[in-house]
Design a protein around this motif. Sequence first.
Motif, mmCIF file in Angstrom:
data_model
loop_
_atom_site.group_PDB
_atom_site.id
_atom_site.type_symbol
_atom_site.label_atom_id
_atom_site.label_comp_id
_atom_site.label_asym_id
_atom_site.label_seq_id
_atom_site.Cartn_x
_atom_site.Cartn_y
_atom_site.Cartn_z
ATOM 1 N N LEU A 183 0.835 -1.203 0.000
ATOM 2 C CA LEU A 183 0.000 0.000 0.000
ATOM 3 C C LEU A 183 0.870 1.253 0.000
ATOM 4 N N ILE A 184 2.075 1.135 0.519
ATOM 5 C CA ILE A 184 2.933 2.311 0.594
ATOM 6 C C ILE A 184 3.576 2.623 -0.759
ATOM 7 N N ALA A 185 3.529 1.627 -1.649
ATOM 8 C CA ALA A 185 4.156 1.860 -2.950
ATOM 9 C C ALA A 185 3.179 2.559 -3.884
ATOM 10 N N VAL A 186 2.602 3.641 -3.407
ATOM 11 C CA VAL A 186 1.458 4.239 -4.081
ATOM 12 C C VAL A 186 1.811 4.789 -5.463
ATOM 13 N N ASP A 187 3.000 5.327 -5.634
ATOM 14 C CA ASP A 187 3.375 5.856 -6.957
ATOM 15 C C ASP A 187 4.206 4.862 -7.732
ATOM 16 N N LYS A 188 4.389 3.672 -7.172
ATOM 17 C CA LYS A 188 5.279 2.707 -7.818
ATOM 18 C C LYS A 188 4.531 1.508 -8.382
ATOM 19 N N LEU A 189 3.578 0.959 -7.604
ATOM 20 C CA LEU A 189 2.861 -0.222 -8.073
ATOM 21 C C LEU A 189 1.802 0.210 -9.079
ATOM 22 N N HIS A 190 1.767 -0.469 -10.195
ATOM 23 C CA HIS A 190 0.851 -0.081 -11.268
ATOM 24 C C HIS A 190 -0.616 -0.201 -10.860
ATOM 25 N N SER A 191 -1.416 0.690 -11.416
ATOM 26 C CA SER A 191 -2.839 0.756 -11.062
ATOM 27 C C SER A 191 -3.601 -0.542 -11.277
ATOM 28 N N LEU A 192 -3.092 -1.409 -12.121
ATOM 29 C CA LEU A 192 -3.788 -2.682 -12.331
ATOM 30 C C LEU A 192 -3.849 -3.486 -11.026
ATOM 31 N N TRP A 193 -2.886 -3.238 -10.143
ATOM 32 C CA TRP A 193 -2.888 -3.973 -8.883
ATOM 33 C C TRP A 193 -3.018 -3.079 -7.671
ATOM 34 N N TYR A 194 -2.608 -1.821 -7.798
ATOM 35 C CA TYR A 194 -2.619 -0.980 -6.613
ATOM 36 C C TYR A 194 -4.014 -0.484 -6.306
ATOM 37 N N ASN A 195 -4.528 -0.802 -5.133
ATOM 38 C CA ASN A 195 -5.768 -0.211 -4.658
ATOM 39 C C ASN A 195 -5.869 -0.492 -3.159
ATOM 40 N N PRO A 196 -6.737 0.247 -2.444
ATOM 41 C CA PRO A 196 -6.772 0.099 -0.988
ATOM 42 C C PRO A 196 -7.235 -1.282 -0.510
ATOM 43 N N LEU A 197 -7.834 -2.092 -1.381
ATOM 44 C CA LEU A 197 -8.317 -3.402 -0.961
ATOM 45 C C LEU A 197 -7.276 -4.504 -1.129
ATOM 46 N N LEU A 198 -6.063 -4.120 -1.425
ATOM 47 C CA LEU A 198 -5.010 -5.114 -1.643
ATOM 48 C C LEU A 198 -4.908 -6.127 -0.499
ATOM 49 N N PRO A 229 0.624 11.952 3.084
ATOM 50 C CA PRO A 229 1.754 11.274 3.733
ATOM 51 C C PRO A 229 1.644 9.774 3.464
ATOM 52 N N LEU A 230 2.733 9.168 3.051
ATOM 53 C CA LEU A 230 2.638 7.765 2.653
ATOM 54 C C LEU A 230 2.232 6.811 3.764
ATOM 55 N N PRO A 231 2.701 7.051 4.997
ATOM 56 C CA PRO A 231 2.279 6.121 6.043
ATOM 57 C C PRO A 231 0.755 6.019 6.182
ATOM 58 N N SER A 232 0.020 7.050 5.769
ATOM 59 C CA SER A 232 -1.432 7.001 5.929
ATOM 60 C C SER A 232 -2.044 5.906 5.063
ATOM 61 N N TYR A 233 -1.388 5.595 3.950
ATOM 62 C CA TYR A 233 -1.918 4.522 3.113
ATOM 63 C C TYR A 233 -1.841 3.188 3.829
ATOM 64 N N THR A 234 -0.740 2.957 4.521
ATOM 65 C CA THR A 234 -0.572 1.706 5.253
ATOM 66 C C THR A 234 -1.450 1.680 6.484
ATOM 67 N N TRP A 235 -1.459 2.789 7.180
ATOM 68 C CA TRP A 235 -2.135 2.837 8.465
ATOM 69 C C TRP A 235 -3.624 2.587 8.332
ATOM 70 N N GLN A 236 -4.202 3.009 7.201
ATOM 71 C CA GLN A 236 -5.641 2.804 7.053
ATOM 72 C C GLN A 236 -5.972 1.309 7.054
ATOM 73 N N ALA A 237 -5.002 0.466 6.692
ATOM 74 C CA ALA A 237 -5.221 -0.982 6.765
ATOM 75 C C ALA A 237 -4.741 -1.534 8.097
ATOM 76 N N LEU A 238 -3.561 -1.105 8.536
ATOM 77 C CA LEU A 238 -2.987 -1.670 9.752
ATOM 78 C C LEU A 238 -3.793 -1.369 11.007
ATOM 79 N N ARG A 239 -4.450 -0.217 10.998
ATOM 80 C CA ARG A 239 -5.176 0.122 12.227
ATOM 81 C C ARG A 239 -6.339 -0.827 12.479
ATOM 82 N N LEU A 240 -6.682 -1.578 11.422
ATOM 83 C CA LEU A 240 -7.786 -2.524 11.584
ATOM 84 C C LEU A 240 -7.329 -3.844 12.204
#
Lengths: 801, 404, 280
Positions: B192-207, C226-237
């Motif tokens: 999830l932290i690789a937001v600008d690196k992982l391609h959109s085909l796989w990157y999404n918050p439901l990973l 901030p990049l940590p927020s992307y992770t935290w939204q999952a980890l906090r669960l």
Amino acid sequence: MTNHWIDLKNSDAILAIGCNPAENHPISFKWIEAAMDNGGKLLAVDPRFTRTASKADHYAQIRPGTDIAYLGGMINYALQNNLTHKEYVAEYTNASFIVNDKFEFEEGIFCAFDDQEKTYDPKAWAYEVDAAGVARRDKSLQDPRCVYQQMKKHFSRYSVDMVCSVTGTNKDDYLAVAKAFCATGRPDKAGTILYAMGITQSTHGTQNVRAVAMLQMLLGNIGIAGGGVNALRGESNVQGSTDYGLLFHILPGYLKSPEYDNVDLKAYLDKWTPKTKDPKSANWWGNTPKYTVSLLKAWYGDNATPENSFCYDYLPKRSGNYSFVKLMEKMGRGELQGLVCMGQNPAVGGPDSLATRDALGKLDWLVTVDLWETETSIFWKRPGVNPKEIKTEVFMLPAASSVEKEGSISNSGRWAQWRYKAAEPVGEAKSDLWIIDKFFQGVRKAYQKGGVFPEPVTKLAWNYGNHEEPDVHLVAKEINGYFTKDTTIVDKDKTLEFKKGDQVPMFKYLQDDGSTVSGCWIYCGSYTKDGNQMARRDAADPTGLGMFPKWSWCWPVNRRIIYNRASVNPDGIPYNAKRAVIAWDLVEKKWKGDVPDGPWPPLNDKEGKHPFIMVPEGHGRLYALDLKDGPFPEHYEPIESPAKNLFSRTQTNPAVKIPANMTSDTNKYPFIGTTYRMTEHWQAGAMTRSLPWLVELVPTMFVEISETLARTKGVNNGDQVRITTERGSIEAKALVTSRLKPFNVQGKMVEQVGLPWHFGYAGLATGDSGNVLTPSVGCANTSIPEFKAFLCNIEKGGKRA
Amino acid sequence: MTAAKIIMNEIKGYHNFVKFLIVLVSAGAVASLARFVFGLGVTTNLNDTFPWGLWISFDVVTAVPLAAGAFTLGAIVHCFHIKKLEPLVRPAIVTGFLGYSLVSVGLLLDLGQPHRGWHTLVYWNPHSPMFEVSMCIMAYSTVLFLEFLSPVCEKFGYHVPLRLLRTIEMPLVIAAASISTLHQSSLGTFFLIAVDKLHSLWYNPLLPLLFWISAMCAGISIIIVEATMSHKWMGQPDESELLETLAKILPYVLTLYLTAKLFSLFALTEGPLFDRPGLVALFAVEMIAGVLAPLVMLMNGSVRENNRLRSTAAWLVITGVILNRFNVSMFGMMEKGTMYYPSFIESVVTIGIIAAHILFFVLIAKYFPIFEHHPETVDYSIPDTFHKTGKGHAAPAKGVGSEA
Amino acid sequence: MSDLTNDFSKNKAFLIDMTKCTGCRGCQVACKQWNQLEAEKTEFFTGEGYQNPPLMSEYTFTRIKFRDYEKNGQNEFAFYKEMCMHCNDPACASVCPVGAFVKTKKGPVTYDAKRCIGCRFCMVACPFGVPKYEWSKAFPLVRKCTGCYSRVKEGQKPACATTCPSAITYGNRDEMIKEANKRIATRPEKYLKKLYGAEEAGGTSVIYLTALPFDELGFKHVTKRPLPSYTWQALRLVPGIFLTVGGSLSLLSWFTHRKDRLKKEAEQRDASEKAPKEES
């Protein structure tokens, strides 16, 4: 420099021509950018689009060797468009002086030229004098024989179109630069011209500088804050080296070195002491006898007496041109027994390197003094040579670096900044002072046993302490000078009492009767009874102009901007009140601000004096009287050139003899070659090519070529190429860039090849030397070689491809 | 005879395939040594642009979901109480135990400071998904080990420990499922932290969710494949009936995955989807071969009942999960114009690890009671000896595991 | 673990005005000297202009990237100083399992080599591609710009900022941003009207001014969150998920085993009922 580094921030327009401050003087860019932050414009004129050009407001491409055309065009532009500072020109320059009626100029040749000897008789260019021997003037500047009109006529031939067809500059670029810079002719605007080797390293180098000075005088830019004629010196202490007379034709303090026809002190002083009949001319070189005698007293101490002309007879008398190029030629003919190279690397730094390296082999002995093994110290085992065949005995003395010894370094702004010793020298390395001291002791000892004419050495006064390391403070104190006996001096309304041994406070107290000693008159005042002025570090800047009067000490007499009497009008009022360098306080009847260039009241006062105090007539010379190649700069092509001179039928500088290994055969060598330096390496590379962090940045010899030239020769970026001139050939990697473009030379596109000259066969990072290619022919006045413009050929490949 | 001689005699008796596995494992061990002698830079194709390569992509990010059968089946059998699938549990646990142990081996090789691996126990960063995963994997490996101890105790007749283990069996199963849910999904959280690196085909918050669901798909599929192959090659019982049941569950999980994936792709993804043709191709293979094809196949009863077809469908799912993990951790992370491929040593190590998994599975199956059944009628209170029940199943055929 | 003070205005930050940079590489060399980093072996230039070395690495914490091209018939010779951005909420600090990265109160994001296990997650996480690895070693550690913390905590400026004649200014973050905006307002024709680093990754401690568009100079496009927020939204669960799964499965098990339990209880009751009957 007439001004100094920090002063650059006061400029409204900075013309960088024949120099590359961003790359070769990067710290200066702090001040250049400060000027730009205040609306100042940076104008870069260079054959290449350099890192300086990348920051400039305007960039104009210029063909190497055509600076006089370029600057002459700007002079003409200023004159034609009425952009000059009229009062300044009329009052402070020799514009109004009338030239004698025999003076003439025809097809590139001034009058009184001896075609056989290739010399001029400068006396033919003299002013017209009246019955009393005073130069005649026309203050209205209308007389056709006055300097102003002569100059106008001379430069009327430098129209913009004509100039651009010679320099290859795009007309819009040229006009943008001219307009921006010549706008500083206004009294409230300041323009500075920065120059370096691009201007000086030419067969008409001195005339190039003359053109710079003329333009600045016309625009009223000399003596003001943010103005001036500013040479960016090439080494951290080269200013110091020229100040102390390391060049062959001068003594310390820019006194002339005696020539064979200066048979005695009187003859010497008569010849070289200028005279004036104008009571308003300070004619400061009129003090030559005081400075000369004080120097002789420094060298010979008590042995120098009035009776023996202060040991003048012990000085060697020069009988010709002993410049570097001439020395190398002599060496090549086997006429030199030995050579001592202190911090110099002729095998890489001088022109025509192959000839120099061969010439070194003709010496009986060679001593090199350096921090590393240089190409000169190992010339005898250089690639392609069998050491067994070389008979030269070579000694290499390890030298301490600048941080391993105490002393001063004089920068381009004439500031002598004292430095303490930060670290012990490595291994057996010694300071230059120690080395010279030991040389002297050894030579004196040998002479004490006998020899031809030992006195010049045995009678030297050499009092630098009794320790192993000579005391550099004693040297500095002697340079400043002191009284040899109790002396009383009356200075206007002051009576000053000095005791024997007192430091002389300033050079106006130096005497010609042997009562003072001074190793270098311009540094008189640098080490006084108040201590070492060069070590001062007070960062106060009361005027806000960046003069920092109490930070170190600059010559002369800590005057930060010289000729500053020209920054005020004849009544002493600053031309620009916002940037007043000096101003006459009517109440206190004294100058405020910088040390005035002469304490006398303003010009209009009866005690007032002209501002240009170092020439006998006190007026800035738009028209020069004593150069070897003419009173006005005139464009000539470099000796090796792809173009015919469009300005006259005289192709090259007539006062320069053309040596054998030169050619303008563009079939053989179709491209223009030019050399330059980079930020990452320094000079002949000894100091930088063994430092891994710098080698990482620029690891190898390379040449810069344009995209079109690369296409023509089938060269890609990084390919090996071979470059050839009449002097030799080298190999390098090619850097292909759009920053180099061919020049439009009279309708034909002529390519250029840019060469850094830092490389050689010694050290960690090696490569071929750019100077293998360069010509040794040099300036008519200074002999500095024409490194910047020659012809070459380039081909893809090479033995090491 | 000395212990060494006994071991050598045993090995001499092994099937050639097993001997071949031993060779591969040895080669992997030598390659691992090379990593320590020469350093990661020389032995791998890893560099500053590709800090993670084959060892992370396969030995961690892929191997973990492939070992997911243990918790999945444990939950199905003991929590959902589908007892008939019980015989499949133990092999699944062994697969899991081996899988996770070898993940640790792979990790230790990949770490720059493997001797500092214990630092995660002392220096905590709860914000780090890797901290979470390493804690979970340590906990879960312990759980797996405890679960694996049961057959060990049965073999050697350690009754008291066995009783203890039997008592805590339920809590262990629940813990296993909970912990596995966390770390299976957190492997997705990694990216999830690789937001600008992982391609959109796989990157999404439901990973993380997608990783968890696909882990269960992989787990089930591995069990199907492993049971099929151990019957075919190791003479273990034919569990086709049980596998049919599993095969019925699988399409539901696959459908769940497909739904979540499509939703995330079209509702939650920003950025261009089709700008990198190579990645589009990989995505297509992953989805079509790895999800759609097996889903369609397994919806068909006759496929579920056919050993070969069922196995093929399971292989497709496994391939899809492997490809998905590689897409997320490697291919989808490659900036346009850059490329990574594993070095020889990286490949030898990974092959060695896979070979080790198979080798130790075979050996454990040979020496420990893994495949023997536990029908409902068996009393699970303290046994004195372990009884092999032959109810309803053929005797072991001649094959790898059964001969000395 | 990041030192999450939410007010970063008094952190020290760099203002790097690329329009003033002359590409002299004084910063590159000063950094190598202060950190005693090895020089890399180069054969020629590696990129446009005089660029060297080809990339930042374990030996190169900062690097001037050169651009040498033509645009609208004009030459552009431009420079970009790559370095660690010392983010306000650093991705590296959030992903490091052992908390080896710390966002110090002074501003620099420091790395504690003693904690590092060499997992390289920081390298994957950093959107700017800053952390580099000691590939040359058998037991490699991560290497990156230290923000010259050893100098900064003594009240000095970082080595690169000290050496740079004109382009780098160092001071409080809010003042650096103010100065940057002032420069844009004073010379709008000179500057791109955007700052790089002020909002990227939720805000960093390196603010860039340029004349050329970011992508032409080589700046990476990075999210403003901030990049940590992307992770935290999952980890906090995590705690919630653990409890939910564990709880649900426990509940489920209780229900599904209930039938068995009841059956067993019934059998036991039968057995105990039967026994006395047989006796009588």
